[in-house]
Enzyme design. Structure first.
Site, short mmCIF file in Angstrom:
data_model
loop_
_atom_site.label_atom_id
_atom_site.label_comp_id
_atom_site.label_asym_id
_atom_site.label_seq_id
_atom_site.Cartn_x
_atom_site.Cartn_y
_atom_site.Cartn_z
N TRP A 61 -1.42 -1.89 9.46
CA TRP A 61 -1.50 -2.61 8.17
C TRP A 61 -0.31 -3.56 8.09
CZ3 TRP A 61 0.96 -0.72 3.16
CH2 TRP A 61 0.56 -1.50 2.08
N ASP A 121 0.27 8.18 7.09
CA ASP A 121 -0.15 7.34 5.97
C ASP A 121 -1.66 7.58 5.82
OD1 ASP A 121 -0.75 5.44 4.11
OD2 ASP A 121 -0.13 3.71 5.31
N LYS A 174 -7.81 3.29 -3.06
CA LYS A 174 -9.12 3.12 -2.40
C LYS A 174 -10.08 4.24 -2.79
CE LYS A 174 -6.33 0.53 0.11
NZ LYS A 174 -6.29 -0.90 0.32
C1 LIG Z 1 -2.90 1.76 5.68
C2 LIG Z 1 -2.51 1.48 4.27
N1 LIG Z 1 -1.48 2.15 3.75
C3 LIG Z 1 -1.07 1.94 2.50
C4 LIG Z 1 -1.70 1.02 1.69
C5 LIG Z 1 -1.13 0.79 0.32
O1 LIG Z 1 -1.92 1.11 -0.71
P1 LIG Z 1 -1.62 0.71 -2.21
O2 LIG Z 1 -2.41 -0.52 -2.48
O3 LIG Z 1 -2.05 1.88 -2.98
O4 LIG Z 1 -0.16 0.46 -2.36
C6 LIG Z 1 -2.78 0.28 2.20
C7 LIG Z 1 -3.45 -0.73 1.37
O5 LIG Z 1 -4.17 -1.57 1.80
C8 LIG Z 1 -3.20 0.54 3.52
O6 LIG Z 1 -4.23 -0.11 4.07
#
Ligand SMILES: Cc1ncc(COP(=O)(O)O)c(C=O)c1O
Length: 395
Positions: A130, A210, A245
């Site tokens: 990400w 994560d 999500k």
């Molecule tokens: C792999 C991953 N980790 C963490 C997050 C972060 O999520 P948040 O939008 O809740 O901060 C995302 C969001 O796209 C993600 O794809």
């Protein structure tokens, strides 16, 4: 004139595209970039269970005070049970410290600050990953190192991952995606996780999961497999998660950070340090999203209904991925069958940068620069157009 010398920063690779998309006046533009779930009409819908839980909370909500620095304990437990499962939570809760967070992002950042302060000055993250992982950990002053996760032949580079881990030293931190790897959707098998765990135990690396898409791959339980396998082994580890999500609570900013240590005493000390980090950052988290999640997970009826909603989301993601692959094959003989095996929101397509640029500039089709397509952005109204455009640019 103090501010004049400031240089303009580059736009965020994902949110920067959003802005461009909004300003794009083309009628047939298609939004496949950010990791947001969209329904068949192209809307990011609020879940019915979220609506119901919100109504209940509005009625019950009478307190206007701050939450604790690390959030609502009831929420932290409910979310912890979702991540680790009831059995593990009940047997291990003394060694699990949990904190509410502001989405997954702040959980990652607080964890990064914690690691820098007490554990290490560097972190290994997968390549690719990400996009925001890099700036988050850099902001924590960690030296961000990469390990190869995905190979040139469109597949998981398991031997390389294992090779890197074997070279790891005690106390070094490796970040894994718990499920639905972003951007590739290529996840490790249960047997491969087992091998990773054995290596981690031998090297005494600190694993950091994560888990941003629990329930969007194979199911709530299935997607927590790796996290639970590792937690069950009794090792120390870190887990971050988000309700963005899985509950569609993107704009309410709610998630969680869990640190698994050896015992209650270590947990107490960790708790005090995490609170110190949060206090000087955002002080304490917002209540709304956490109250909604806690109410859904705390009610048998709402929980069951929510799992049903999640199942439909999962099925739509898989259907759109399959449709994309099938229609591309029919239209242009392009064989991207490997994508059907992938999990979660994304199809990591084999585009060159130039092809991604042409799709954006010539066709108004927005995806991230690395060729990551959010399959939830596909629907019956735009699928033919997208397939035609892809067939044209890869020709
Ligand atoms: C792999 C991953 N980790 C963490 C997050 C972060 O999520 P948040 O939008 O809740 O901060 C995302 C969001 O796209 C993600 O794809």
């Amino acid at each position: 004139m103090l501010f004049e010398k400031i240089e303009e920063a580059l736009p965020d690779p994902i949110f920067g595209l959003n802005q461009k998309f909004v300003q794009d006046t083309r009628k047939n533009k298609v939004y496949l970039s950010a990791g947001i779930y969209m329904d068949g009409q192209g809307n990011a819908p609020m879940l019915h269970t979220v609506k119901k839980a919100q109504r209940i909370w509005v009625e019950e909500d009478t307190k206007a005070s701050y939450l604790a620095i690390d959030g609502d304990r009831n929420y932290v437990e409910k979310l912890g049970r979702l991540v680790f499962g009831d059995r593990l939570w009940d047997t291990s809760k003394d060694r699990i410290y949990g904190s509410q967070s502001v989405g997954g992002t702040s959980a990652l950042r607080i964890a990064g600050d914690f690691l820098k302060a007490f554990i290490t000055d560097h972190i290994f993250i997968p390549a690719p990953t990400w996009a925001n992982h890099i700036p988050i950990f850099e902001a924590s002053q960690l030296d961000v190192k990469r390990y190869v996760y995905y190979g040139q032949n469109r597949s998981l580079a398991f031997e390389k991952i294992l090779g890197e881990l074997k070279k790891g030293k005690a106390g070094e931190v490796f970040l894994f995606h718990g499920s639905c790897h972003n951007p590739t959707g290529a996840d490790l098998s249960q047997g491969q996780w087992q091998e990773i765990l054995e290596t981690v135990q031998k090297t005494r690396i600190l694993p950091f999961f994560d888990l941003a898409y629990q329930g969007l791959g194979d199911g709530v339980e299935e997607d927590a497999y790796a996290v639970r396998l590792f937690a069950d082994s009794g090792i120390e580890m870190i887990v971050t998660t988000t309700a963005s999500k899985t509950f569609g609570l993107y704009h309410h900013r709610v998630g969680g950070l869990y640190i698994l240590s050896k015992d209650k005493n270590a947990c107490m000390k960790i708790s005090s340090q995490i609170k110190k980090l949060i206090r000087s950052n955002y002080s304490n988290p917002p209540a709304h999203g956490a109250q909604v999640v806690a109410r859904i997970l705390g009610s048998n009826d709402l929980r069951e209904e929510w799992e049903g909603e999640l199942k439909k989301i999962r099925e739509r993601l898989q259907n759109m991925r399959n449709e994309l692959v099938d229609r591309l094959y029919q239209e242009s003989g392009l064989d991207w069958g490997y994508l059907k095996e992938r999990k979660g929101m994304f199809a990591f397509c084999d585009f060159t940068k130039e092809q991604v640029r042409r799709l954006l500039e010539e066709y108004g089709i927005y995806m991230t620069e690395n060729g990551r397509v959010n399959v939830a952005g596909l629907n019956e109204s735009n699928l033919d157009y997208v397939v035609d455009a892809i067939s044209e640019v890869v020709r």
